[in-house]
Write an enzyme that holds these catalytic residues in place. Structure first.
Site, mmCIF file in Angstrom:
data_model
loop_
_atom_site.group_PDB
_atom_site.id
_atom_site.type_symbol
_atom_site.label_atom_id
_atom_site.label_comp_id
_atom_site.label_asym_id
_atom_site.label_seq_id
_atom_site.Cartn_x
_atom_site.Cartn_y
_atom_site.Cartn_z
ATOM 1 N N HIS A 192 0.808 -1.222 0.000
ATOM 2 C CA HIS A 192 0.000 0.000 0.000
ATOM 3 C C HIS A 192 0.837 1.264 0.000
ATOM 4 O O HIS A 192 0.375 2.313 -0.428
ATOM 5 C CB HIS A 192 -1.051 -0.052 1.113
ATOM 6 C CG HIS A 192 -2.138 -0.993 0.731
ATOM 7 N ND1 HIS A 192 -2.092 -2.328 1.050
ATOM 8 C CD2 HIS A 192 -3.243 -0.824 -0.048
ATOM 9 C CE1 HIS A 192 -3.144 -2.927 0.504
ATOM 10 N NE2 HIS A 192 -3.852 -2.047 -0.151
ATOM 11 N N GLU A 434 -10.344 -11.643 -5.910
ATOM 12 C CA GLU A 434 -8.946 -11.534 -5.492
ATOM 13 C C GLU A 434 -8.478 -12.740 -4.687
ATOM 14 O O GLU A 434 -7.369 -12.776 -4.177
ATOM 15 C CB GLU A 434 -8.682 -10.220 -4.754
ATOM 16 C CG GLU A 434 -9.723 -9.808 -3.758
ATOM 17 C CD GLU A 434 -9.489 -8.404 -3.195
ATOM 18 O OE1 GLU A 434 -8.471 -7.767 -3.487
ATOM 19 O OE2 GLU A 434 -10.359 -7.958 -2.433
ATOM 20 N N ASP A 458 -3.975 -8.933 -4.671
ATOM 21 C CA ASP A 458 -4.247 -10.063 -3.785
ATOM 22 C C ASP A 458 -4.335 -11.375 -4.550
ATOM 23 O O ASP A 458 -3.928 -12.414 -4.047
ATOM 24 C CB ASP A 458 -5.537 -9.811 -2.983
ATOM 25 C CG ASP A 458 -5.255 -8.913 -1.795
ATOM 26 O OD1 ASP A 458 -4.291 -9.200 -1.064
ATOM 27 O OD2 ASP A 458 -5.967 -7.916 -1.612
ATOM 28 N N ARG A 468 2.581 -9.937 -0.355
ATOM 29 C CA ARG A 468 2.797 -8.783 -1.217
ATOM 30 C C ARG A 468 3.658 -7.695 -0.574
ATOM 31 O O ARG A 468 4.140 -6.800 -1.255
ATOM 32 C CB ARG A 468 1.459 -8.193 -1.673
ATOM 33 C CG ARG A 468 0.616 -7.660 -0.551
ATOM 34 C CD ARG A 468 -0.806 -7.433 -1.001
ATOM 35 N NE ARG A 468 -1.038 -6.096 -1.485
ATOM 36 C CZ ARG A 468 -2.236 -5.611 -1.780
ATOM 37 N NH1 ARG A 468 -3.306 -6.388 -1.683
ATOM 38 N NH2 ARG A 468 -2.387 -4.392 -2.202
ATOM 39 N N CYS A 505 -8.849 -3.887 -11.108
ATOM 40 C CA CYS A 505 -8.407 -2.694 -10.383
ATOM 41 C C CYS A 505 -7.113 -2.940 -9.609
ATOM 42 O O CYS A 505 -6.683 -2.083 -8.855
ATOM 43 C CB CYS A 505 -9.508 -2.185 -9.458
ATOM 44 S SG CYS A 505 -10.002 -3.393 -8.232
HETATM 45 C C1 PEP Z 1 -6.068 -5.815 -5.147
HETATM 46 O O1 PEP Z 1 -5.928 -6.663 -4.263
HETATM 47 O O2 PEP Z 1 -5.621 -5.960 -6.310
HETATM 48 C C2 PEP Z 1 -6.757 -4.551 -4.862
HETATM 49 C C3 PEP Z 1 -7.057 -3.713 -5.832
HETATM 50 O O3 PEP Z 1 -7.062 -4.265 -3.568
HETATM 51 P P1 PEP Z 1 -5.970 -3.784 -2.503
HETATM 52 O O4 PEP Z 1 -4.708 -3.493 -3.263
HETATM 53 O O5 PEP Z 1 -6.503 -2.590 -1.821
HETATM 54 O O6 PEP Z 1 -5.857 -4.965 -1.610
HETATM 55 MG MG MG Z 2 -7.050 -6.495 -2.475
#
Ligand code: PEP
Ligand code: MG
Length: 578
Positions: A192, A434, A458, A468, A505
């Site tokens: 993040h 995910e 994910d 990750r 996304c």
């Molecule tokens: C993902 O997991 O690809 C996603 C878009 O959600 P986040 O990155 O917030 O876990």
């Molecule tokens: Mg995610």
């Protein structure tokens, strides 16, 4: 000169002076037993640390009153009250005097205990205070551990932040105008920290392993967020090469940006929708300037992660309404909170999970706390009365979770009705794909979904079993792994068989090197950090959908991630797209 290489996590090149941020997190908290006769001295040590913390807070409060809004000042007032709270101080005293705990451990445990109680409190005001109490405890701990706290919000000079790790909340509060780049030891391209750096267009290299030990404040750094290279104290010749690279990069991004108002359409006429991912409402206001056709992912949990920000129904309603207003008629997909995993509500998660990424996060967290979940759903429903809102559920792993979430949405609608609120009666709902299990049963989930959005960050993490946020295994997080591509294809096919949109996304969606492959896999919509939209659009406009389909077929039949990466690179180079 020293060159260190890490993960290129946010594109762009920067040259600047390093600021070593050494206290982004409190290190391992020591735990030992205090012999009876020393407990008085231990109490004294704690009182000193608390007095110093109060002194800091009075200083911050003073400044907040002069320079910031009343809302900000109120946060620090609340922090002062917490330090002085008799229950809090009483529990600390008991732990040191009766339970012979050392002061640091007593602070940690008391805050965990309080945070746990607050999290499950029926009173939303208490739940909202969890991040505050964590912040207060950090302040006390930093004095106990004699760590000098510098707030990134106070940066006065341009700098490049070097740190062992940065929390998402560090990036949210930092004076972003002054931060020219970020380099950290920890993190990966989909952590993040990386996501926020991209959102704010700050070049970043993460996963360097040794940034915090090899860089000192005042070093000159050249940071290449495209290649992952960080040069410490480069000689003049290297510096001028970097200056030229920076100018070249800027020219290229300006050229791509000029396509902002042109359609995202392939040479043979296939349209794809390009949307923005946002973390805070302010980002929505600039999304349109990059040509976003809506918000494909609003990570609403950031409303809960910002220290001191209350996420009551009204606060959420205002935030969602602001995003919807900024986007006009364009659709805004609000994801219900994805707390947990690497987005902890506090460093003191109430249950202290061994495997947080496999634990109490996202929809699991929301379903377990119906009050919190329905408060959010009501806020979205109400905001949706005056905008084009959609709801998306994160980390669905099976049908039951989706059904329970949808049932709670119906309850939230009833509650809105009962209170006489205007709300979006027919709001569209979708599912994030995910977890590999969700991709495998996508046909079933499609029956109850208005759309799918593939969260590849994910999906890659869970299908390839690679954390990750862990830089040691970051090399394994390969989005073009044939297993990942096949899961994506299964999801897209299930969506299309049911006539619903297949969106993506995850960070893959914003990587122009992967755009052709994604078009070939049949994705209808790609949502990404808005600064990435122009470069992705440029690829869309320069390829043929039919050729992309053939490419995707070859990648799906690929035997390994490295073979696929080479195939894709060759394809892109041939078309001069790299
Ligand atoms: C993902 O997991 O690809 C996603 C878009 O959600 P986040 O990155 O917030 O876990
Ligand atoms: Mg995610």
């Amino acid at each position: 000169m020293k060159t260190i290489t890490g993960i290129p996590a946010s594109p762009g090149i920067a040259i600047g002076t390093a600021f070593l941020y050494a206290e982004s997190g409190i290190p391992e908290i020591p735990r030992y037993s205090i012999a009876g006769e020393q407990s008085g001295a231990e109490m004294e040590r704690l009182r000193d640390a608390m007095e110093q913390a109060k002194k800091d807070l009075r200083g911050v409060l003073d400044r907040a009153e002069k320079e910031m809004s009343g809302e900000h000042a109120a946060i620090f007032e609340a922090h002062l009250m917490m330090i002085e709270d008799p229950y809090f101080t009483g529990r600390l005293e008991e732990r040191i005097l009766k339970e012979t705990q050392n002061a640091e451990w007593a602070v940690r445990e008391t805050v965990r205990e309080l945070a746990g109680k607050m999290m499950v409190s029926p009173d939303p005001l208490f739940r909202e205070r969890v991040t505050d109490i964590t912040d207060v405890s950090r302040r006390i701990l930093s004095h106990l551990l004699a760590i000098h706290r510098v707030s990134l919000a106070d940066l006065k000079e341009d700098c490049i932040i070097a740190a062992h790790d940065l929390l998402p909340s560090d990036i949210l509060v930092m004076n972003r105008e002054r931060v020219k780049a970020i380099v950290t030891d920890m993190g990966s391209g989909t952590s993040h920290t990386a996501i926020l750096a991209r959102a704010f267009n700050i070049p970043a290299v993460l996963g360097l392993s040794s940034a915090a030990s090899e860089i000192v404040t005042g070093d000159i750094l050249a940071v290449d967020g495209n290649s992952g290279e960080v040069i410490v104290n480069p000689p003049k010749a290297v510096l001028s090469k970097y200056q030229k690279e920076t100018a070249k990069y800027r020219k290229k991004t300006d050229e791509f940006l000029a396509m902002r108002d042109l359609p995202a359409e392939t040479l043979d006429g296939r349209m794809v929708t390009l949307k923005a991912n946002i973390e805070i409402p302010e980002e929505a206001e600039k999304a349109a300037s990059y040509g976003a056709q809506g918000i494909g992912l609003y990570r609403s949990e950031f409303l809960f992660l910002t220290p001191g920000r209350a996420a009551s129904e009204e606060v959420q309603f205002r935030a969602y309404s602001r995003v919807l207003a900024a986007m006009g008629d364009l659709p805004v997909t609000i994801r219900t909170v994805d707390i947990g995993g690497d987005k902890v509500l506090s460093d003191f998660q109430p249950d202290g999970e061994k495997n947080p990424l496999l634990g109490w996060r996202a929809i699991r967290f929301s379903l377990a706390l119906p009050d919190l979940f329905k408060t959010q759903l009501r806020a979205i429903l109400r905001a949706g009365a005056a905008g084009n809102a959609r709801i998306m559920f994160p980390l669905i792993s099976g049908l039951e979770e989706l059904e329970r979430a949808l049932a709670m949405l119906e309850e939230a609608k009833d509650e809105c009705r009962l209170k006489g609120h205007a709300f979006a009666e027919n709001i569209e709902t979708g599912v994030m794909i995910e977890v590999p299990s969700a991709a495998v049963i996508a046909e079933v989930l499609a029956e109850k979904s208005g759309f799918f959005s593939i969260g590849t960050n994910d999906l890659v993490q869970y299908s390839l079993a690679v954390d990750r946020g862990n830089e040691r295994v970051g090399y394994l997080a390969q989005p073009v792994h044939p297993a990942v591509l096949r899961l994506i294809k299964m999801t897209v096919d299930a969506a299309h068989n049911r006539g619903i949109t297949a969106a993506m996304c995850g960070e893959m969606a914003g990587d122009p090197a992967l755009t052709a492959a994604l078009l070939g896999l049949g994705l209808d919509e790609l949502s990404m950090a808005s600064p990435s939209i122009p470069a992705v659009k440029r690829v869309v406009r320069e390829v043929k959908a039919e050729e992309c389909r053939v490419l995707a077929g070859e990648l799906l039949a690929g035997r390994s991630a490295s073979e696929n990466a080479a195939l894709l690179r060759g394809w892109m180079e041939k078309r001069r797209l790299l």
